[in-house]
Each structure stands twice: as C-alpha cells, then as structure tokens.
Design a protein around this motif. Structure first.
Motif, PDB file in Angstrom:
ATOM      1  N   GLN A 122       0.814  -1.209   0.000  1.00 19.71           N
ATOM      2  CA  GLN A 122       0.000   0.000   0.000  1.00 19.71           C
ATOM      3  C   GLN A 122       0.850   1.262   0.000  1.00 19.71           C
ATOM      4  N   LEU A 123       0.438   2.216  -0.814  1.00 21.21           N
ATOM      5  CA  LEU A 123       1.072   3.526  -0.909  1.00 21.21           C
ATOM      6  C   LEU A 123       0.068   4.561  -0.419  1.00 21.21           C
ATOM      7  N   LEU A 124       0.481   5.395   0.547  1.00 18.06           N
ATOM      8  CA  LEU A 124      -0.388   6.430   1.092  1.00 18.06           C
ATOM      9  C   LEU A 124       0.250   7.796   0.921  1.00 18.06           C
ATOM     10  N   LEU A 125      -0.569   8.802   0.670  1.00 19.85           N
ATOM     11  CA  LEU A 125      -0.103  10.179   0.641  1.00 19.85           C
ATOM     12  C   LEU A 125      -0.814  10.938   1.748  1.00 19.85           C
ATOM     13  N   PHE A 126      -0.023  11.496   2.664  1.00 24.44           N
ATOM     14  CA  PHE A 126      -0.550  12.300   3.761  1.00 24.44           C
ATOM     15  C   PHE A 126      -0.370  13.776   3.427  1.00 24.44           C
ATOM     16  N   GLU A 127      -1.420  14.539   3.701  1.00 25.06           N
ATOM     17  CA  GLU A 127      -1.353  15.987   3.527  1.00 25.06           C
ATOM     18  C   GLU A 127      -2.213  16.628   4.595  1.00 25.06           C
ATOM     19  N   ALA A 128      -1.674  17.665   5.250  1.00 26.64           N
ATOM     20  CA  ALA A 128      -2.390  18.374   6.311  1.00 26.64           C
ATOM     21  C   ALA A 128      -2.853  17.426   7.419  1.00 26.64           C
ATOM     22  N   GLY A 129      -2.051  16.397   7.688  1.00 21.58           N
ATOM     23  CA  GLY A 129      -2.338  15.511   8.807  1.00 21.58           C
ATOM     24  C   GLY A 129      -3.372  14.450   8.562  1.00 21.58           C
ATOM     25  N   GLU A 130      -3.684  14.154   7.308  1.00 24.88           N
ATOM     26  CA  GLU A 130      -4.651  13.094   7.014  1.00 24.88           C
ATOM     27  C   GLU A 130      -4.292  12.407   5.705  1.00 24.88           C
ATOM     28  N   VAL A 131      -4.848  11.219   5.510  1.00 24.72           N
ATOM     29  CA  VAL A 131      -4.604  10.470   4.283  1.00 24.72           C
ATOM     30  C   VAL A 131      -5.437  11.088   3.165  1.00 24.72           C
ATOM     31  N   ARG A 132      -4.757  11.527   2.094  1.00 26.01           N
ATOM     32  CA  ARG A 132      -5.446  12.142   0.966  1.00 26.01           C
ATOM     33  C   ARG A 132      -5.529  11.194  -0.239  1.00 26.01           C
ATOM     34  N   LEU A 133      -4.511  10.353  -0.433  1.00 28.38           N
ATOM     35  CA  LEU A 133      -4.509   9.422  -1.547  1.00 28.38           C
ATOM     36  C   LEU A 133      -4.015   8.064  -1.066  1.00 28.38           C
ATOM     37  N   SER A 134      -4.562   7.004  -1.667  1.00 26.29           N
ATOM     38  CA  SER A 134      -4.159   5.646  -1.306  1.00 26.29           C
ATOM     39  C   SER A 134      -4.162   4.777  -2.549  1.00 26.29           C
ATOM     40  N   HIS A 135      -3.181   3.881  -2.624  1.00 27.84           N
ATOM     41  CA  HIS A 135      -3.118   2.937  -3.738  1.00 27.84           C
ATOM     42  C   HIS A 135      -2.698   1.579  -3.193  1.00 27.84           C
ATOM     43  N   LEU A 136      -3.455   0.548  -3.542  1.00 26.68           N
ATOM     44  CA  LEU A 136      -3.133  -0.820  -3.163  1.00 26.68           C
ATOM     45  C   LEU A 136      -3.323  -1.699  -4.382  1.00 26.68           C
ATOM     46  N   PRO A 137      -2.246  -2.246  -4.940  1.00 25.62           N
ATOM     47  CA  PRO A 137      -2.384  -3.088  -6.134  1.00 25.62           C
ATOM     48  C   PRO A 137      -3.271  -4.292  -5.857  1.00 25.62           C
ATOM     49  N   GLU A 138      -4.063  -4.673  -6.853  1.00 26.88           N
ATOM     50  CA  GLU A 138      -4.890  -5.870  -6.703  1.00 26.88           C
ATOM     51  C   GLU A 138      -4.017  -7.096  -6.520  1.00 26.88           C
ATOM     52  N   LYS A 139      -2.903  -7.119  -7.213  1.00 32.35           N
ATOM     53  CA  LYS A 139      -1.912  -8.159  -7.007  1.00 32.35           C
ATOM     54  C   LYS A 139      -0.551  -7.588  -7.374  1.00 32.35           C
ATOM     55  N   MET A 140       0.455  -8.088  -6.732  1.00 35.33           N
ATOM     56  CA  MET A 140       1.786  -7.588  -6.999  1.00 35.33           C
ATOM     57  C   MET A 140       2.252  -8.046  -8.373  1.00 35.33           C
ATOM     58  N   PRO A 141       2.873  -7.148  -9.155  1.00 35.08           N
ATOM     59  CA  PRO A 141       3.331  -7.517 -10.494  1.00 35.08           C
ATOM     60  C   PRO A 141       4.459  -8.538 -10.435  1.00 35.08           C
ATOM     61  N   ALA A 142       4.595  -9.295 -11.517  1.00 34.32           N
ATOM     62  CA  ALA A 142       5.691 -10.255 -11.611  1.00 34.32           C
ATOM     63  C   ALA A 142       7.002  -9.514 -11.730  1.00 34.32           C
ATOM     64  N   PRO A 143       8.091 -10.092 -11.232  1.00 29.43           N
ATOM     65  CA  PRO A 143       9.395  -9.440 -11.346  1.00 29.43           C
ATOM     66  C   PRO A 143       9.735  -9.115 -12.793  1.00 29.43           C
ATOM     67  N   THR A 144      10.333  -7.957 -13.001  1.00 34.63           N
ATOM     68  CA  THR A 144      10.710  -7.533 -14.348  1.00 34.63           C
ATOM     69  C   THR A 144      12.178  -7.156 -14.370  1.00 34.63           C
ATOM     70  N   THR A 145      12.737  -7.135 -15.546  1.00 35.29           N
ATOM     71  CA  THR A 145      14.123  -6.693 -15.719  1.00 35.29           C
ATOM     72  C   THR A 145      14.126  -5.177 -15.859  1.00 35.29           C
ATOM     73  N   MET A 146      14.827  -4.506 -14.988  1.00 34.16           N
ATOM     74  CA  MET A 146      14.841  -3.049 -14.993  1.00 34.16           C
ATOM     75  C   MET A 146      15.964  -2.556 -15.880  1.00 34.16           C
ATOM     76  N   GLN A 147      15.676  -1.512 -16.619  1.00 31.77           N
ATOM     77  CA  GLN A 147      16.666  -0.913 -17.513  1.00 31.77           C
ATOM     78  C   GLN A 147      17.171   0.385 -16.909  1.00 31.77           C
ATOM     79  N   ARG A 148      18.416   0.688 -17.137  1.00 30.41           N
ATOM     80  CA  ARG A 148      18.958   1.961 -16.698  1.00 30.41           C
ATOM     81  C   ARG A 148      18.325   3.089 -17.488  1.00 30.41           C
ATOM     82  N   GLU A 149      17.991   4.194 -16.792  1.00 31.08           N
ATOM     83  CA  GLU A 149      17.405   5.364 -17.437  1.00 31.08           C
ATOM     84  C   GLU A 149      18.475   6.431 -17.549  1.00 31.08           C
ATOM     85  N   ASP A 150      18.903   6.723 -18.786  1.00 38.46           N
ATOM     86  CA  ASP A 150      19.955   7.716 -19.007  1.00 38.46           C
ATOM     87  C   ASP A 150      19.343   9.045 -19.416  1.00 38.46           C
TER      88      ASP A 150
END
Length: 273
Positions: free
Chosen positions: A245-273
């Motif tokens: 779960q990812l939460l965003l707090f603003e002014a002392g309260e939760v303003r945004l929340s995100h919880l994936p339905e399922k965790m994604p499968a591992p992926t190969t990450m590429q360098r960002e230049d």
C-alpha cells in the motif's frame, strides 16, 4: 533492517516526543546503531541532521532534544546497515532538488539484484553506496523525464506507485518521501500510522517511561499524522499499513491511497539515461 519515522501536520509541529522514543531503538531498545538522520521542512527550506553515530549516543540527536523545530513534514531514520558502509554519506534521509523543491527520501529494507548502473542517471546520481540512495535517484530521474514541470499530485502519485511496486519485486521496500507539502509512505513489510486530532489525550512511549498530555500543547484545530515502522506508544490505536500500500498524507490526514490488486511479476529493470 532500519526503522522509519515520519510526521505530517496541518500546522507546524515539533516531533520531540516521538523522536525521543524512536531514538531509543538505535541501541537501547533496538539494534539500529549504524547512523541516523532527520529532516525538517520549513517553508521552502529544509534542515537535515545526519550522524554516523547511533542516535541514542549522538550529540546531534541530543541537540534535537532541546531544539523544538516546528515543521509540517518530518522524516527520520535510524540505520542498521545491510548495503553500504557505516559512513555519513550513507545516512538517510537523502536530499535532492527537483522542480525547484527539496525532496527527502528514507528507506527501510534491502533491494537485491538491481541492474548495473542503477541510480546513476543523467541528472541524479548516488553519492554513497546504498541501494536506498540509488532507488531515490532512480525515482527522481523517472519523474523528471515524465514531467517537465511540477505536476499535480494526482498525476504524480500513480507514477510513484508504479515505481514502488516495481522496486518491491527486488526485496523489502518500506519508504518515506516528501517535498515539504505532502508525505508519501510505502509499506512492503511493516509500517503503521496514527492521526492525533481533537479531542487530544495523553500518550505514553513504548521505549521509555515518558508521557505527554497533548491537550495541553495543541489547539482543537490541530491534526498530526505520525508514521513509524513500529508503534511508538502503547496507549494509542495505530493503524497498520497494508503490504504493497502507498499512502499520501497531507495536512495531517490520508489524501490518496493505492493498493495493487496483485503484486506484479518481477521484471528486468533498464537503466534510465
């Protein structure tokens, strides 16, 4: 692993009570003695205090017992090293500039099998040798490439959620992130929060026999969110943040929340230049 402490408020507030209990975990009630750091946003400025010494022994931490810095957003970290030596440059929170704002980031966890060159982008590069600072630089590089100027938080939040889920596939990824206007937290394994608001009551620390009656030091309009790896008090109701779960707090309260339905499968990450 490390431990995290964050505070987000609707009025500038000091974190002395929570930090007093938190720093006991750096060698007295816990073993997180490989350095500490704490950052306070004040307007557009940011004070960051770091020390490679344990917070329970550090003169820098002792200073904060007597220096009541008031802030809308605070991030603190006590370190138990998993990657990177016990050096000042490896202490959290890490600080960078993006879109004319200071950003702070602190991480509790251990990320494995990151690609070569990870965290060494075109604009942002790690100074130390922790996976945590590399992850922070990778996020800022991604945000800068995605948005040419500061976006609305509603547009930015999904990008951070995507990045957090991606990196969580590499290990434990509890973190706190703030630009001084809001505080984002991500739970990978363990993180809880509470919101103090009227009517205020007395709170008692878990790690030290100290209590405070918040009704004597607040106004009825005050609202303070405190987030920690483990609850800091034994007489308040802490809410566990769910894994993923990812939460965003603003002014002392939760303003945004995100919880994936399922965790994604591992992926190969590429360098960002």
């Amino acid at each position: 692993m490390c431990q995290l402490l964050g505070m987000n408020c609707n009025v500038p507030t000091d974190i002395q009570f929570s930090f007093r209990g938190f720093r006991q975990r750096s060698g007295i009630t816990g073993e997180h003695g490989d350095g500490f750091g704490i950052g306070f946003f004040e307007g557009r400025g940011c004070r960051v205090f770091l020390d490679r010494q344990a917070a329970c022994q550090s003169p820098v931490a002792q200073l904060l017992d007597h220096y009541a810095i008031k802030s809308l957003n605070v991030i603190a970290h006590i370190r138990k090293a998993t990657q990177g030596e016990v050096k000042l440059e490896n202490c959290h929170p890490f600080q960078r500039e993006l879109w004319g704002e200071y950003w702070l980031f602190a991480h509790n966890g251990d990320l494995k099998n990151l690609p070569a060159g990870f965290g060494q982008g075109h604009y942002y590069r790690a100074v130390g040798d922790t996976d945590s600072e590399q992850a922070f630089c990778h996020l800022l590089e991604r945000l800068r490439q995605r948005f040419t100027q500061a976006p609305d938080v509603a547009a930015m939040f999904p990008v951070v959620a995507e990045w957090a889920a991606e990196l969580a596939q590499h290990g434990t990824f509890n973190f706190m992130l703030s630009n001084g206007r809001w505080l984002i937290t991500h739970c990978s394994s363990k993180l809880s929060y509470l919101i103090r608001q009227a009517p205020f009551h007395t709170a008692h620390l878990l790690d030290e026999d100290v209590e405070i009656d918040f009704s004597t030091v607040t106004t009825p309009a005050d609202r303070v969110a405190v987030i920690a790896t483990e609850p800091l008090t034994d007489n308040e109701a802490w809410t566990p943040i769910l894994p993923g779960q990812l939460l965003l707090f603003e002014a002392g309260e939760v303003r945004l929340s995100h919880l994936p339905e399922k965790m994604p499968a591992p992926t190969t990450m590429q360098r960002e230049d």
